[in-house]
Design an enzyme around this catalytic site. Sequence first.
Site, PDB file in Angstrom:
ATOM      1  N   SER A  38       0.795  -1.234   0.000  1.00  0.00           N
ATOM      2  CA  SER A  38       0.000   0.000   0.000  1.00  0.00           C
ATOM      3  C   SER A  38       0.822   1.277   0.000  1.00  0.00           C
ATOM      4  O   SER A  38       0.249   2.380  -0.099  1.00  0.00           O
ATOM      5  CB  SER A  38      -0.947   0.009   1.206  1.00  0.00           C
ATOM      6  OG  SER A  38      -2.022  -0.868   0.990  1.00  0.00           O
ATOM      7  N   LYS A  85       0.028   3.733  -2.667  1.00  0.00           N
ATOM      8  CA  LYS A  85      -1.005   4.771  -2.570  1.00  0.00           C
ATOM      9  C   LYS A  85      -0.415   6.179  -2.478  1.00  0.00           C
ATOM     10  O   LYS A  85      -1.110   7.162  -2.746  1.00  0.00           O
ATOM     11  CB  LYS A  85      -1.906   4.498  -1.363  1.00  0.00           C
ATOM     12  CG  LYS A  85      -2.721   3.202  -1.474  1.00  0.00           C
ATOM     13  CD  LYS A  85      -3.572   2.981  -0.246  1.00  0.00           C
ATOM     14  CE  LYS A  85      -4.518   1.801  -0.396  1.00  0.00           C
ATOM     15  NZ  LYS A  85      -3.878   0.508  -0.150  1.00  0.00           N
ATOM     16  N   SER A 125      -6.000   3.265   4.649  1.00  0.00           N
ATOM     17  CA  SER A 125      -5.392   2.490   3.560  1.00  0.00           C
ATOM     18  C   SER A 125      -6.438   1.706   2.772  1.00  0.00           C
ATOM     19  O   SER A 125      -6.209   0.568   2.360  1.00  0.00           O
ATOM     20  CB  SER A 125      -4.316   1.538   4.105  1.00  0.00           C
ATOM     21  OG  SER A 125      -3.433   1.129   3.087  1.00  0.00           O
ATOM     22  N   LYS A 127       3.199   6.389   5.328  1.00  0.00           N
ATOM     23  CA  LYS A 127       2.337   5.369   4.731  1.00  0.00           C
ATOM     24  C   LYS A 127       2.868   3.978   4.988  1.00  0.00           C
ATOM     25  O   LYS A 127       4.057   3.710   4.863  1.00  0.00           O
ATOM     26  CB  LYS A 127       2.217   5.582   3.212  1.00  0.00           C
ATOM     27  CG  LYS A 127       1.124   4.734   2.576  1.00  0.00           C
ATOM     28  CD  LYS A 127      -0.243   5.165   3.017  1.00  0.00           C
ATOM     29  CE  LYS A 127      -1.336   4.165   2.686  1.00  0.00           C
ATOM     30  NZ  LYS A 127      -1.323   2.983   3.591  1.00  0.00           N
TER      31      LYS A 127
END
Length: 387
Positions: free
Chosen positions: A56, A59, A116, A223
């Site tokens: 993720s 992202k 997320s 993140k």
Amino acid sequence: MKKITKIFLIIILIFSTTLNGFALDFQSNAKAAILTDEEGNILYEKNGDKTYAPASITKLMTYLLTMEARDNGLVSYEDIVTITKHASDERGARYWLVEGEKLTLKELIDAMMVASANDATMAIAEYIGGSEEDFVNMMNERALELGMNNTHFENPNGMPEEGMGNLMSAKDINILAKYTIKNYKEELLPLTSMKTLVNEKRRFRKDNTNKLLKVMPQVDGLKTGYTDEAGYCLVSTMPAKGFRLISVVMGTNNDYERVKESKSLLEFGDNNFEKKKVIDTERDKYTMNLFNEEKVPVEIVPKENIWRVSPHKYIKSQNIMIPENTYWKVKKGQIVGNLELELYNSERITVDLVSNEDKTIPPGVFFRNIFTILGCVIKSAILGLTN
């Protein structure tokens, strides 16, 4: 003030310092890791160019393209996004979107970056790009423009794919994080430091996937990523001594190790580095003598201040270089030589040395030197004739 008493063709002053107290033997247990300041200066690196599944962390690129589309007037936070079946069918972490419902782009961004949510990310990608495929093409083009040469995207959210799937290096993740922070810090960091995302209307509540936020209060992003293939990954950031640290860890075995490795890396940077003037116009002052006359000293200083993020002991060597001194007078700001530093990481910095005052050699000294020079010339000529 440092005094230079004799100046001939070139003056070189060299000294060395050891990096005692700088933990050169620091090692991360992650598959890959990198630590830099916000300018991209590497403070620690392990397997920085090797590619792994980023999960993720992908992202972050979706976020960057969304913000750039907003800045270009193509979209706004208040835009209403209609959820497609393709987006609502995304598995993994979700915002529990339903086909046909309508949400603002800003709400989807929040769900993507804090919870997320894969479905929210896909909805954003389809809205910005027109389709997932076109958005992924935008992602790969932008990666190349940013110099992320060890990156390949297959989807906008990092979910596993048949075949190659998404791949990034720790160094490329750092490039992406550095660029995004530089351009969107005021909006990004308050979002990624949010402890919990709550939407009472949707009866949605989810803690930020970045558990490092609870362990290190100074951390304000950035993140997480996890899949079975990628392991546990995290790009994190925090302010340090006069600068910002950005760390990346990839491929740890569990969430605890992801947090532990990131914490150790950030603490290593915070404990051993600080932003300082490696060249300081107020501190680094020297003296040269006009035409080598000790009675006519001139203060010289670096032309500008130079800042670097460095260990507490950071200078490996220092060279002062001044061409043959035949100056009868100098003006303030006149370049008379240069100062060169070699830092702990072998970086060399060169800055001009300039006069810090107006000064002219006195007439008596001038004529005395002229007579001395003429005497030497005549003597040489006589010796040449006799030989």
